[in-house]
Write a protein that holds these residues in place. Structure first.
Motif, PDB file in Angstrom:
ATOM      1  N   TYR A   3       0.720  -1.286  -0.134  1.00 50.11           N
ATOM      2  CA  TYR A   3      -0.017  -0.047   0.134  1.00 50.11           C
ATOM      3  C   TYR A   3       0.918   1.110   0.009  1.00 50.11           C
ATOM      4  O   TYR A   3       1.706   1.303   0.814  1.00 50.11           O
ATOM      5  CB  TYR A   3      -1.014   0.054   1.112  1.00 50.11           C
ATOM      6  CG  TYR A   3      -1.895   1.054   1.369  1.00 50.11           C
ATOM      7  CD1 TYR A   3      -2.964   0.779   0.720  1.00 50.11           C
ATOM      8  CD2 TYR A   3      -1.552   2.293   1.935  1.00 50.11           C
ATOM      9  CE1 TYR A   3      -4.320   1.821   0.807  1.00 50.11           C
ATOM     10  CE2 TYR A   3      -2.518   3.289   1.867  1.00 50.11           C
ATOM     11  CZ  TYR A   3      -3.923   3.297   1.276  1.00 50.11           C
ATOM     12  OH  TYR A   3      -4.724   4.075   1.565  1.00 50.11           O
ATOM     13  N   ILE A   4       0.598   1.987  -1.021  1.00 50.40           N
ATOM     14  CA  ILE A   4       1.377   3.409  -1.182  1.00 50.40           C
ATOM     15  C   ILE A   4       0.471   4.305  -0.969  1.00 50.40           C
ATOM     16  O   ILE A   4      -0.436   4.578  -1.779  1.00 50.40           O
ATOM     17  CB  ILE A   4       2.167   3.419  -2.241  1.00 50.40           C
ATOM     18  CG1 ILE A   4       3.098   2.170  -2.519  1.00 50.40           C
ATOM     19  CG2 ILE A   4       3.121   4.694  -2.464  1.00 50.40           C
ATOM     20  CD1 ILE A   4       3.926   2.169  -3.717  1.00 50.40           C
ATOM     21  N   THR A   5       0.786   5.438  -0.056  1.00 53.09           N
ATOM     22  CA  THR A   5       0.093   6.804  -0.155  1.00 53.09           C
ATOM     23  C   THR A   5       0.940   7.603  -0.792  1.00 53.09           C
ATOM     24  O   THR A   5       1.885   7.982  -0.447  1.00 53.09           O
ATOM     25  CB  THR A   5      -0.273   7.147   1.333  1.00 53.09           C
ATOM     26  OG1 THR A   5      -1.052   6.446   2.198  1.00 53.09           O
ATOM     27  CG2 THR A   5      -0.846   8.443   1.315  1.00 53.09           C
ATOM     28  N   CYS A   6       0.278   8.305  -1.863  1.00 56.73           N
ATOM     29  CA  CYS A   6       1.095   9.251  -2.834  1.00 56.73           C
ATOM     30  C   CYS A   6       0.643  10.466  -2.607  1.00 56.73           C
ATOM     31  O   CYS A   6      -0.154  10.946  -1.885  1.00 56.73           O
ATOM     32  CB  CYS A   6       0.607   8.971  -4.344  1.00 56.73           C
ATOM     33  SG  CYS A   6       0.693   7.214  -4.896  1.00 56.73           S
ATOM     34  N   ILE A  28       0.786   9.152  -8.376  1.00 57.32           N
ATOM     35  CA  ILE A  28       0.045   8.069  -8.482  1.00 57.32           C
ATOM     36  C   ILE A  28      -0.162   7.733  -9.818  1.00 57.32           C
ATOM     37  O   ILE A  28      -0.108   6.368 -10.230  1.00 57.32           O
ATOM     38  CB  ILE A  28      -1.417   8.265  -7.765  1.00 57.32           C
ATOM     39  CG1 ILE A  28      -2.214   6.831  -7.622  1.00 57.32           C
ATOM     40  CG2 ILE A  28      -2.220   9.243  -8.439  1.00 57.32           C
ATOM     41  CD1 ILE A  28      -3.411   7.017  -6.853  1.00 57.32           C
ATOM     42  N   LEU A  81       3.277   5.629 -10.832  1.00 56.39           N
ATOM     43  CA  LEU A  81       3.432   4.599 -10.416  1.00 56.39           C
ATOM     44  C   LEU A  81       2.429   3.370 -11.148  1.00 56.39           C
ATOM     45  O   LEU A  81       2.570   2.366 -11.294  1.00 56.39           O
ATOM     46  CB  LEU A  81       3.293   4.633  -8.689  1.00 56.39           C
ATOM     47  CG  LEU A  81       4.483   4.998  -8.215  1.00 56.39           C
ATOM     48  CD1 LEU A  81       3.944   5.393  -6.605  1.00 56.39           C
ATOM     49  CD2 LEU A  81       5.610   4.431  -8.358  1.00 56.39           C
ATOM     50  N   TYR A  82       1.115   4.087 -10.864  1.00 53.27           N
ATOM     51  CA  TYR A  82       0.078   2.941 -11.636  1.00 53.27           C
ATOM     52  C   TYR A  82       0.534   2.645 -13.150  1.00 53.27           C
ATOM     53  O   TYR A  82       0.592   1.502 -13.472  1.00 53.27           O
ATOM     54  CB  TYR A  82      -1.043   3.719 -11.718  1.00 53.27           C
ATOM     55  CG  TYR A  82      -2.167   2.764 -12.194  1.00 53.27           C
ATOM     56  CD1 TYR A  82      -3.019   1.738 -11.763  1.00 53.27           C
ATOM     57  CD2 TYR A  82      -2.868   3.037 -13.539  1.00 53.27           C
ATOM     58  CE1 TYR A  82      -3.798   1.027 -12.286  1.00 53.27           C
ATOM     59  CE2 TYR A  82      -3.715   2.311 -14.139  1.00 53.27           C
ATOM     60  CZ  TYR A  82      -4.333   1.312 -13.663  1.00 53.27           C
ATOM     61  OH  TYR A  82      -5.231   0.273 -14.024  1.00 53.27           O
ATOM     62  N   TRP A  89      -0.771  -4.485  -5.343  1.00 51.77           N
ATOM     63  CA  TRP A  89      -0.524  -3.040  -4.882  1.00 51.77           C
ATOM     64  C   TRP A  89      -1.736  -2.420  -4.813  1.00 51.77           C
ATOM     65  O   TRP A  89      -2.536  -2.521  -5.518  1.00 51.77           O
ATOM     66  CB  TRP A  89       0.258  -2.528  -6.052  1.00 51.77           C
ATOM     67  CG  TRP A  89       1.793  -2.965  -6.182  1.00 51.77           C
ATOM     68  CD1 TRP A  89       2.118  -4.087  -7.053  1.00 51.77           C
ATOM     69  CD2 TRP A  89       3.063  -2.616  -5.902  1.00 51.77           C
ATOM     70  NE1 TRP A  89       3.253  -4.105  -7.122  1.00 51.77           N
ATOM     71  CE2 TRP A  89       3.874  -3.539  -6.236  1.00 51.77           C
ATOM     72  CE3 TRP A  89       3.314  -1.576  -5.006  1.00 51.77           C
ATOM     73  CZ2 TRP A  89       5.614  -3.212  -6.079  1.00 51.77           C
ATOM     74  CZ3 TRP A  89       4.577  -1.075  -4.683  1.00 51.77           C
ATOM     75  CH2 TRP A  89       5.586  -2.179  -5.162  1.00 51.77           C
ATOM     76  N   GLN A  90      -1.695  -1.428  -3.890  1.00 53.55           N
ATOM     77  CA  GLN A  90      -3.024  -0.504  -3.704  1.00 53.55           C
ATOM     78  C   GLN A  90      -2.186   0.915  -3.726  1.00 53.55           C
ATOM     79  O   GLN A  90      -1.134   1.253  -2.904  1.00 53.55           O
ATOM     80  CB  GLN A  90      -3.693  -0.553  -2.398  1.00 53.55           C
ATOM     81  CG  GLN A  90      -4.273  -2.008  -2.265  1.00 53.55           C
ATOM     82  CD  GLN A  90      -5.260  -2.006  -1.195  1.00 53.55           C
ATOM     83  OE1 GLN A  90      -6.130  -1.143  -0.826  1.00 53.55           O
ATOM     84  NE2 GLN A  90      -5.079  -3.098  -0.355  1.00 53.55           N
ATOM     85  N   LEU A  91      -2.595   1.683  -4.568  1.00 59.32           N
ATOM     86  CA  LEU A  91      -2.103   3.233  -4.685  1.00 59.32           C
ATOM     87  C   LEU A  91      -3.434   4.146  -4.354  1.00 59.32           C
ATOM     88  O   LEU A  91      -4.268   3.940  -4.530  1.00 59.32           O
ATOM     89  CB  LEU A  91      -1.553   3.648  -6.122  1.00 59.32           C
ATOM     90  CG  LEU A  91      -0.698   2.444  -6.724  1.00 59.32           C
ATOM     91  CD1 LEU A  91      -0.232   3.127  -8.288  1.00 59.32           C
ATOM     92  CD2 LEU A  91       0.562   2.577  -5.834  1.00 59.32           C
ATOM     93  N   ASN A  92      -2.984   5.117  -3.228  1.00 54.40           N
ATOM     94  CA  ASN A  92      -3.931   6.018  -2.960  1.00 54.40           C
ATOM     95  C   ASN A  92      -3.518   7.444  -3.025  1.00 54.40           C
ATOM     96  O   ASN A  92      -2.199   7.650  -2.580  1.00 54.40           O
ATOM     97  CB  ASN A  92      -4.300   5.531  -1.388  1.00 54.40           C
ATOM     98  CG  ASN A  92      -5.379   6.438  -0.804  1.00 54.40           C
ATOM     99  OD1 ASN A  92      -6.403   6.955  -1.717  1.00 54.40           O
ATOM    100  ND2 ASN A  92      -5.427   7.040   0.368  1.00 54.40           N
TER     101      ASN A  92
END
Length: 136
Positions: free
Chosen positions: A79-82, A88, A91-92, A125-128
């Motif tokens: 999990y990444i907090t952008c 974001i 990375l995506y 992966w989760q990007l936020n």
């Protein structure tokens, strides 16, 4: 007590995955790598153990010499907090190529912009990108 280190078990593509991740994250590095030699249990030259760092987080990985009936699962994600929309999106764009999208990059009721996907190696992966007052 030592820090908790995420550990990835690949079946022959650990070095490819590690180098892929290193190419995406600035300041990423490999601190240790050992390879199987001739007449050892693993394929000669494959990763017996590697330690690498992404965004200050240490990871370990191996090429398992044993074929398993399991692989990675989205039940556990990185999990990444952008900080920015550019981050974001970058990375995506890089991490999702060749993978499987679980939740497309978009605005959702719980955040400004979010994506959840498995990369080409099966790692989830989760990007936020939180809005004001949101996020972890």
């Amino acid at each position: 007590m030592q820090p908790i280190t995420p550990f990835f078990m690949f079946e022959g593509n650990a070095e490819e995955a590690m180098n892929f991740y290193l190419s995406i994250f600035e300041g990423a590095s490999i601190s240790h790598i050992t390879r199987y030699g001739a007449n050892e249990v693993g394929k000669e030259g494959s990763v017996q153990q590697a330690i690498f760092t992404l965004n200050g987080q240490t990871f370990m990985c191996i090429d398992s010499p044993i074929k398993h009936d399991f692989t990675f699962t989205p039940a556990l994600s990185l999990y990444i907090t952008c900080d920015t929309e550019e981050e974001i999106d970058r990375l995506y764009g890089a991490l999702s190529i060749g993978g499987a999208v679980l939740m497309p990059i978009n605005a959702y009721p719980f955040t400004q912009k979010f994506a959840w996907f498995n990369d080409q190696f099966g790692v989830s992966w989760q990007l936020n990108l939180p809005g004001k007052g949101e996020g972890f």
